[in-house]
Each structure stands twice: as C-alpha cells, then as structure tokens.
Design a protein around this motif. Structure first.
Motif, short mmCIF file in Angstrom:
data_model
loop_
_atom_site.label_atom_id
_atom_site.label_comp_id
_atom_site.label_asym_id
_atom_site.label_seq_id
_atom_site.Cartn_x
_atom_site.Cartn_y
_atom_site.Cartn_z
N LEU A 1 0.88 -1.40 -0.01
CA LEU A 1 0.01 0.10 -0.01
C LEU A 1 0.88 1.33 0.08
CD1 LEU A 1 -2.85 -1.04 2.42
CD2 LEU A 1 -2.96 -0.75 0.12
N CYS A 2 1.93 1.09 0.69
CA CYS A 2 2.92 2.44 0.51
C CYS A 2 3.50 2.65 -0.86
CB CYS A 2 4.05 2.11 1.54
SG CYS A 2 3.58 2.30 3.23
N GLU A 3 3.42 1.64 -1.71
CA GLU A 3 3.98 1.56 -3.01
C GLU A 3 2.68 2.07 -4.00
OE1 GLU A 3 7.11 1.61 -4.07
OE2 GLU A 3 7.86 1.43 -1.85
N ASN A 4 1.57 1.47 -3.90
CA ASN A 4 0.50 1.63 -4.55
C ASN A 4 0.00 2.99 -4.83
OD1 ASN A 4 -2.65 1.57 -5.12
ND2 ASN A 4 -2.10 -0.52 -5.68
N ILE A 5 -0.32 3.41 -6.20
CA ILE A 5 -0.59 4.67 -6.43
C ILE A 5 -2.09 4.86 -7.10
CG2 ILE A 5 1.89 5.53 -6.88
CD1 ILE A 5 1.22 5.43 -9.77
N THR A 6 -2.77 3.71 -7.01
CA THR A 6 -4.00 3.79 -7.57
C THR A 6 -5.20 3.55 -6.62
OG1 THR A 6 -4.07 1.64 -8.16
CG2 THR A 6 -3.66 3.21 -9.74
N LEU A 7 -4.82 2.78 -5.38
CA LEU A 7 -6.09 2.55 -4.56
C LEU A 7 -6.59 3.80 -3.83
CD1 LEU A 7 -7.43 -0.28 -3.61
CD2 LEU A 7 -5.88 -0.14 -1.71
N THR A 8 -7.66 4.01 -3.87
CA THR A 8 -8.45 5.27 -2.74
C THR A 8 -9.09 4.55 -1.85
OG1 THR A 8 -10.27 5.23 -4.44
CG2 THR A 8 -8.45 6.43 -4.86
N THR A 9 -9.77 3.54 -2.01
CA THR A 9 -10.73 3.14 -0.79
C THR A 9 -10.16 1.76 -0.30
OG1 THR A 9 -12.42 4.40 -1.70
CG2 THR A 9 -12.93 2.44 -0.10
N LEU A 10 -9.99 1.42 1.04
CA LEU A 10 -9.53 0.33 1.67
C LEU A 10 -10.40 -0.17 2.81
CD1 LEU A 10 -7.63 -2.08 1.71
CD2 LEU A 10 -6.13 -0.75 3.21
N ASN A 11 -11.15 -1.15 2.69
CA ASN A 11 -12.22 -1.46 3.59
C ASN A 11 -11.39 -2.80 4.45
OD1 ASN A 11 -14.12 -2.51 5.46
ND2 ASN A 11 -15.62 -2.03 4.11
N LEU A 12 -11.05 -2.56 5.62
CA LEU A 12 -10.51 -3.61 6.55
C LEU A 12 -11.55 -3.75 7.83
CD1 LEU A 12 -6.61 -2.62 6.52
CD2 LEU A 12 -7.70 -4.55 5.31
N ASP A 13 -12.77 -3.33 7.68
CA ASP A 13 -13.79 -3.67 8.88
C ASP A 13 -13.65 -5.03 9.21
OD1 ASP A 13 -14.54 -1.10 8.83
OD2 ASP A 13 -16.24 -1.33 7.92
N ASN A 14 -13.69 -5.26 10.39
CA ASN A 14 -14.12 -6.82 11.11
C ASN A 14 -13.01 -7.55 10.67
OD1 ASN A 14 -15.20 -8.37 12.64
ND2 ASN A 14 -16.99 -8.72 11.37
N ASN A 15 -11.83 -7.50 10.91
CA ASN A 15 -10.47 -8.16 10.51
C ASN A 15 -9.69 -8.62 11.87
OD1 ASN A 15 -10.22 -9.31 7.57
ND2 ASN A 15 -10.76 -7.08 7.19
N GLN A 16 -10.26 -8.57 12.76
CA GLN A 16 -9.39 -8.78 14.03
C GLN A 16 -7.98 -8.08 14.07
OE1 GLN A 16 -11.08 -10.74 16.40
NE2 GLN A 16 -12.57 -10.81 14.55
N ILE A 17 -8.16 -6.82 13.69
CA ILE A 17 -6.70 -5.94 13.64
C ILE A 17 -6.56 -5.24 14.94
CG2 ILE A 17 -5.59 -3.95 12.88
CD1 ILE A 17 -7.10 -4.71 9.91
#
Length: 163
Positions: free
Chosen positions: A59-75
């Motif tokens: 994700l630090c290298e990715n230049i296109t992703l605008t939305t990331l959903n990590l809801d409910n992942n035990q983080i």
C-alpha cells in the motif's frame, strides 16, 4: 487472466471470504503491480494484524487505491502500528474503514498521530470502537488543522462529525 495483469478491474470485493494471512500476502503482491484497482473491500475476513502488516508495504507503493475496507478483521494495535506507515506514505488513499476491529487505546493514539501527518485521507470509519473523550478531542484538533475536509464516523453511538 490474473489480477497481476488485469487492466480493467477497478473494484475488488472480497468481503466474508475467510481470508487469512496467506491470502493477505497474495493480495499484497497484486497491489504492488496492479495499476487499475481503486477500491479494495476485505471486510469481514480474518486477516488480523499479520495480514495488515503484509498489505502495508504494498500500500505504500500503490498509487491507485483510493478506498480500503478492513472492517471486522481482528486487527489489533500492532496492525494499526503497521497501518501508520500507510497513512504517512500513501498519497492516494482517501477512505479507510477500520470498524469492528480489536485495537485498544494505544492503537487509537497511534492512529491519531498518523492522521496528524496525513493530508489525503478524507473519510475514516471507526464504528463500534469506543474512543476515550481525550482521544476524541485530540482527533477533533487534528482534523481542524488538516487541510482536507474530513469525516470521521466512529463509536457505538454512531456519532459523526465533519471538518
């Protein structure tokens, strides 16, 4: 055609697929090379903090992703610490969903500190995550000085405020 070579897919919805750490590693490899994906929904899986950590480098290298959903992942707080790097370095991520995870007050403080140095995130979702009044006030102060209008949706009360 694999996701590595796909040039048309912009939205990938992988919610509720029982994805774990190994799946997170595979997705990280895709994020390094895919140049069209803008929305990635990984909600309701079991990535945990380990899965979040492997996604971070990509994700630090990715230049296109605008939305990331990590809801409910035990983080937990360790995963938030890893995501801190994304909030510092990624310049395209505008919406981040972290609701229903397991991070504590330490994780909240890490998140608030990272937000103070981020200028691209527009929406942060933290439903069902009770922050302390002190942390809420700190978050409010940060959002007031952030140059981008930001909405934060958080807590069991589903309280919402905009700046």
């Amino acid at each position: 055609m694999s996701l590595h070579q796909n040039t048309a897919l912009t939205f990938l919805y992988l919610s509720e697929n029982k994805l774990g750490f190994e799946d997170g590693k595979a997705l990280a490899e895709v994020l390094y090379v895919n140049k069209t994906l803008t929305h990635l929904d990984l909600s309701c899986n079991n990535l945990g903090s380990e899965g979040a950590e492997v996604l971070v480098e990509a994700l630090c290298e990715n230049i296109t992703l605008t939305t990331l959903n990590l809801d409910n992942n035990q983080i937990d707080s360790r995963g938030v610490k890893a995501l801190e790097k994304v909030l510092y370095m990624n310049t395209t991520l505008a919406s981040l969903y972290l609701s229903y995870n397991k991070f504590d007050f330490e994780g909240e403080k890490i998140l608030i500190e990272a937000l103070s140095k981020n200028s691209t995130l527009i929406t942060l979702y933290l439903y069902r995550h009770d922050m302390s009044i002190e942390d809420l006030n700190n978050l409010k102060k940060i959002l007031r000085v952030n140059s981008i209008p930001t909405s934060v949706i958080f807590s069991m009360w589903c309280y919402k405020f905009f700046y």
